[in-house]
Design an enzyme around this catalytic site. Sequence first.
Site, PDB file in Angstrom:
ATOM      1  N   SER A  29       0.833  -1.204   0.000  1.00  0.00           N
ATOM      2  CA  SER A  29       0.000   0.000   0.000  1.00  0.00           C
ATOM      3  C   SER A  29       0.870   1.258   0.000  1.00  0.00           C
ATOM      4  O   SER A  29       0.358   2.366  -0.093  1.00  0.00           O
ATOM      5  CB  SER A  29      -0.927   0.013   1.217  1.00  0.00           C
ATOM      6  OG  SER A  29      -0.184  -0.087   2.411  1.00  0.00           O
ATOM      7  N   ASN A 116      -2.267  -1.754  13.369  1.00  0.00           N
ATOM      8  CA  ASN A 116      -3.725  -1.615  13.293  1.00  0.00           C
ATOM      9  C   ASN A 116      -4.223  -0.336  13.975  1.00  0.00           C
ATOM     10  O   ASN A 116      -5.051   0.387  13.423  1.00  0.00           O
ATOM     11  CB  ASN A 116      -4.407  -2.848  13.896  1.00  0.00           C
ATOM     12  CG  ASN A 116      -4.093  -4.099  13.103  1.00  0.00           C
ATOM     13  OD1 ASN A 116      -3.503  -4.018  12.027  1.00  0.00           O
ATOM     14  ND2 ASN A 116      -4.465  -5.261  13.633  1.00  0.00           N
ATOM     15  N   THR A 161     -40.261  25.880 -11.864  1.00  0.00           N
ATOM     16  CA  THR A 161     -40.601  24.551 -11.342  1.00  0.00           C
ATOM     17  C   THR A 161     -40.841  23.707 -12.590  1.00  0.00           C
ATOM     18  O   THR A 161     -41.319  24.224 -13.612  1.00  0.00           O
ATOM     19  CB  THR A 161     -41.875  24.556 -10.466  1.00  0.00           C
ATOM     20  OG1 THR A 161     -42.967  25.025 -11.248  1.00  0.00           O
ATOM     21  CG2 THR A 161     -41.727  25.432  -9.226  1.00  0.00           C
ATOM     22  N   HIS A 162     -40.482  22.449 -12.525  1.00  0.00           N
ATOM     23  CA  HIS A 162     -40.546  21.562 -13.701  1.00  0.00           C
ATOM     24  C   HIS A 162     -39.757  22.138 -14.876  1.00  0.00           C
ATOM     25  O   HIS A 162     -40.075  21.873 -16.033  1.00  0.00           O
ATOM     26  CB  HIS A 162     -41.990  21.297 -14.146  1.00  0.00           C
ATOM     27  CG  HIS A 162     -42.914  20.979 -13.022  1.00  0.00           C
ATOM     28  ND1 HIS A 162     -43.154  19.695 -12.583  1.00  0.00           N
ATOM     29  CD2 HIS A 162     -43.638  21.802 -12.203  1.00  0.00           C
ATOM     30  CE1 HIS A 162     -43.999  19.734 -11.555  1.00  0.00           C
ATOM     31  NE2 HIS A 162     -44.304  20.993 -11.305  1.00  0.00           N
ATOM     32  N   SER A 283     -13.496  25.313 -28.329  1.00  0.00           N
ATOM     33  CA  SER A 283     -13.634  24.094 -29.120  1.00  0.00           C
ATOM     34  C   SER A 283     -12.533  24.058 -30.170  1.00  0.00           C
ATOM     35  O   SER A 283     -12.165  25.087 -30.724  1.00  0.00           O
ATOM     36  CB  SER A 283     -15.002  24.080 -29.792  1.00  0.00           C
ATOM     37  OG  SER A 283     -14.999  23.211 -30.905  1.00  0.00           O
ATOM     38  N   LYS A 289     -17.168  28.811 -30.169  1.00  0.00           N
ATOM     39  CA  LYS A 289     -17.552  28.239 -28.873  1.00  0.00           C
ATOM     40  C   LYS A 289     -16.770  28.785 -27.681  1.00  0.00           C
ATOM     41  O   LYS A 289     -15.585  29.014 -27.755  1.00  0.00           O
ATOM     42  CB  LYS A 289     -17.364  26.706 -28.887  1.00  0.00           C
ATOM     43  CG  LYS A 289     -18.242  25.943 -29.836  1.00  0.00           C
ATOM     44  CD  LYS A 289     -19.717  25.963 -29.463  1.00  0.00           C
ATOM     45  CE  LYS A 289     -20.031  25.206 -28.199  1.00  0.00           C
ATOM     46  NZ  LYS A 289     -19.910  23.755 -28.378  1.00  0.00           N
ATOM     47  N   ASN A 291     -16.953  27.296 -23.855  1.00  0.00           N
ATOM     48  CA  ASN A 291     -17.646  26.233 -23.127  1.00  0.00           C
ATOM     49  C   ASN A 291     -17.470  26.335 -21.611  1.00  0.00           C
ATOM     50  O   ASN A 291     -16.378  26.612 -21.137  1.00  0.00           O
ATOM     51  CB  ASN A 291     -17.128  24.871 -23.585  1.00  0.00           C
ATOM     52  CG  ASN A 291     -17.437  24.597 -25.042  1.00  0.00           C
ATOM     53  OD1 ASN A 291     -18.451  25.057 -25.560  1.00  0.00           O
ATOM     54  ND2 ASN A 291     -16.565  23.869 -25.700  1.00  0.00           N
ATOM     55  N   GLU A 296     -19.238  21.649 -16.018  1.00  0.00           N
ATOM     56  CA  GLU A 296     -19.506  20.320 -16.588  1.00  0.00           C
ATOM     57  C   GLU A 296     -18.663  19.258 -15.901  1.00  0.00           C
ATOM     58  O   GLU A 296     -19.140  18.164 -15.580  1.00  0.00           O
ATOM     59  CB  GLU A 296     -19.188  20.309 -18.089  1.00  0.00           C
ATOM     60  CG  GLU A 296     -20.162  21.123 -18.916  1.00  0.00           C
ATOM     61  CD  GLU A 296     -19.667  21.227 -20.357  1.00  0.00           C
ATOM     62  OE1 GLU A 296     -19.776  20.242 -21.092  1.00  0.00           O
ATOM     63  OE2 GLU A 296     -19.160  22.300 -20.731  1.00  0.00           O
ATOM     64  N   TYR A 323      -9.689  -5.899  13.122  1.00  0.00           N
ATOM     65  CA  TYR A 323      -9.048  -5.419  11.895  1.00  0.00           C
ATOM     66  C   TYR A 323      -8.947  -6.519  10.843  1.00  0.00           C
ATOM     67  O   TYR A 323      -8.627  -7.666  11.142  1.00  0.00           O
ATOM     68  CB  TYR A 323      -7.629  -4.889  12.195  1.00  0.00           C
ATOM     69  CG  TYR A 323      -6.906  -4.482  10.926  1.00  0.00           C
ATOM     70  CD1 TYR A 323      -7.087  -3.219  10.377  1.00  0.00           C
ATOM     71  CD2 TYR A 323      -6.095  -5.391  10.242  1.00  0.00           C
ATOM     72  CE1 TYR A 323      -6.465  -2.855   9.187  1.00  0.00           C
ATOM     73  CE2 TYR A 323      -5.465  -5.036   9.058  1.00  0.00           C
ATOM     74  CZ  TYR A 323      -5.656  -3.772   8.527  1.00  0.00           C
ATOM     75  OH  TYR A 323      -5.052  -3.418   7.353  1.00  0.00           O
ATOM     76  N   GLN A 328      -7.324  -1.811   4.133  1.00  0.00           N
ATOM     77  CA  GLN A 328      -6.296  -1.111   3.364  1.00  0.00           C
ATOM     78  C   GLN A 328      -6.904  -0.440   2.126  1.00  0.00           C
ATOM     79  O   GLN A 328      -6.371   0.536   1.615  1.00  0.00           O
ATOM     80  CB  GLN A 328      -5.215  -2.115   2.963  1.00  0.00           C
ATOM     81  CG  GLN A 328      -4.065  -1.509   2.199  1.00  0.00           C
ATOM     82  CD  GLN A 328      -2.877  -2.457   2.175  1.00  0.00           C
ATOM     83  OE1 GLN A 328      -2.298  -2.751   3.209  1.00  0.00           O
ATOM     84  NE2 GLN A 328      -2.543  -2.961   1.006  1.00  0.00           N
ATOM     85  N   LYS A 331      -8.131   3.670   1.578  1.00  0.00           N
ATOM     86  CA  LYS A 331      -7.346   4.896   1.371  1.00  0.00           C
ATOM     87  C   LYS A 331      -7.492   5.535   0.004  1.00  0.00           C
ATOM     88  O   LYS A 331      -7.682   6.742  -0.113  1.00  0.00           O
ATOM     89  CB  LYS A 331      -5.878   4.618   1.675  1.00  0.00           C
ATOM     90  CG  LYS A 331      -5.640   4.450   3.153  1.00  0.00           C
ATOM     91  CD  LYS A 331      -4.314   3.830   3.450  1.00  0.00           C
ATOM     92  CE  LYS A 331      -4.377   3.117   4.781  1.00  0.00           C
ATOM     93  NZ  LYS A 331      -5.299   1.963   4.800  1.00  0.00           N
TER      94      LYS A 331
HETATM   95  N1  ARG Z   1      -1.392  -1.104   5.337  1.00  0.00           N
HETATM   96  C1  ARG Z   1      -2.323  -1.503   6.328  1.00  0.00           C
HETATM   97  C2  ARG Z   1      -3.649  -0.799   6.117  1.00  0.00           C
HETATM   98  O1  ARG Z   1      -3.694   0.084   5.368  1.00  0.00           O
HETATM   99  C3  ARG Z   1      -1.786  -1.190   7.679  1.00  0.00           C
HETATM  100  C4  ARG Z   1      -2.234  -2.129   8.742  1.00  0.00           C
HETATM  101  C5  ARG Z   1      -1.723  -3.471   8.454  1.00  0.00           C
HETATM  102  N2  ARG Z   1      -1.927  -4.353   9.560  1.00  0.00           N
HETATM  103  C6  ARG Z   1      -1.628  -5.632   9.431  1.00  0.00           C
HETATM  104  N3  ARG Z   1      -1.784  -6.345  10.501  1.00  0.00           N
HETATM  105  N4  ARG Z   1      -1.283  -6.168   8.308  1.00  0.00           N
HETATM  106  O2  ARG Z   1      -4.639  -1.113   6.694  1.00  0.00           O
END
Ligand code: ARG
Length: 466
Positions: A29, A116, A161-162, A283, A289, A291, A296, A323, A328, A331
């Site tokens: 990660s 964790n 309205t509408h 454009s 144009k 835009n 948008e 956990y 993971q 994120k």
């Molecule tokens: N990279 C992990 C996460 O984003 C961190 C926690 C990992 N904990 C573990 N016991 N593998 O959640």
Amino acid sequence: MTSKQATVKPWAGRFSESTDSFVESFTESVSFDQRLAMHDIAGSLAHVQMLAHVKVLTDTECEQISAGLQSIRSNIESGEFSWHTALEDVHMNIESVLVETIGEVGKKLHTGRSRNDQVATDLRLYLREAVDDISIQLIAVMTELVNIADREAETIMPGFTHMQSAQPVTFGHHMLAWYEMLQRDQLRLTECRARINIMPLGSAALAGTSFPIDREFTAQLLGFDALSSNSLDAVSDRDFVIEFVAVGSLIMMHLSRFSEEMVLWMSSQFGFIDLGDAWCTGSSIMPQKKNPDLPELVRGKTGRVYGSLMALLTLMKGQPLAYNRDNQEDKENLFDVIDTVQACLQAYAGMLPTLVVKKEAMLEAAERGYGTATDMADYLVHKGIPFRDAHAIVGKTVQFAIETQSKLSALSLADLLQFSEHFDEDIYPILELKGSVAARDHKGGTAPNQVKKAVRQARDYLASLN
Ligand code: ARG
């Protein structure tokens, strides 16, 4: 440092084979969670200070580890730090380099802590800061809406309205409708911040720790308002992320609706507004144009934020306590929502000050729509006619005006008397758009008077936020 040293996994002790390279890339990660680095270090600095405070670490150990973390922080800031996917995540990357930099004592950092509770802490610190940044941006957009409303308190436009012309309203009133929506979003951000700002650290892997930790001490250093009350809950739930993304979705929903109006209003069919050249694009084929790409794109980007909300709700729904590695996956969605909401608010904060209001076009459109028909019915009610009957009389009058291609105010009194004997000369000021909006003079109404009042209240509210 050699790259071999740099990539020894802290958990390698129990394993006799090295990790398959696919597994390494599938599970890493660090490519995205390195965004948490500054908050990870802040959390670690507070953690070691607490460990020294309760005498689990000596003051010297605490100083050595802190100095090491601070030098890592400067290396990350200057871009010298090299991240290794073999070390999985931001936490293990930083810890490994710490041990390399300061030696054996670095291995004491992770005492009484798990990744964790560490990642849950980092995420809360990171999100708390993002929420504060987003609030500031939201307030800037709200301020700009109030500025426009103030300038355009008397400007008349057709209200819809509408998507059909309904009754005249003031453009200031219309702008303040968007202000109200964003103000609720801003309050929602404040409310969700309170639930974000709770410290999970101390929960360790899931059950807490046998070390005599002082969680209040750490929380105070990190600016948390409260401690989590249950270690299993604290390391596993990501409801605070989901709640923020739900608030972000509402912000996007509001901006998207507003964007839809911007796009319509800028078309030559409406011609109600213009936006500065610097905030539009052209454009490649049609030279004429200009835009409204920003609104948008804001409208389009709403989809990815809603998508993240669904992704995160689904991420959470099947997870048993406590956990799980599933988390993971929180994120990238969270980061994308933060980036998207921030970019869209920046677009609005930049674009709105360039808004040009084409008052004549709005007025002309309002006059075309028989927008004062309700005022005409209300006039008859004041003369003692039940509203339903008045509605029918005015309906016939409007039909006549359409047939004779006339505005309501251009019908002669003789014409009007065909439909009701109660019409008199005093109907004419009522049929004027100006009179119509001015008559809606109560809290929440569209009268310029009320718009001015609402602008003053909004300015007081915005000032109270500083
Ligand atoms: N990279 C992990 C996460 O984003 C961190 C926690 C990992 N904990 C573990 N016991 N593998 O959640």
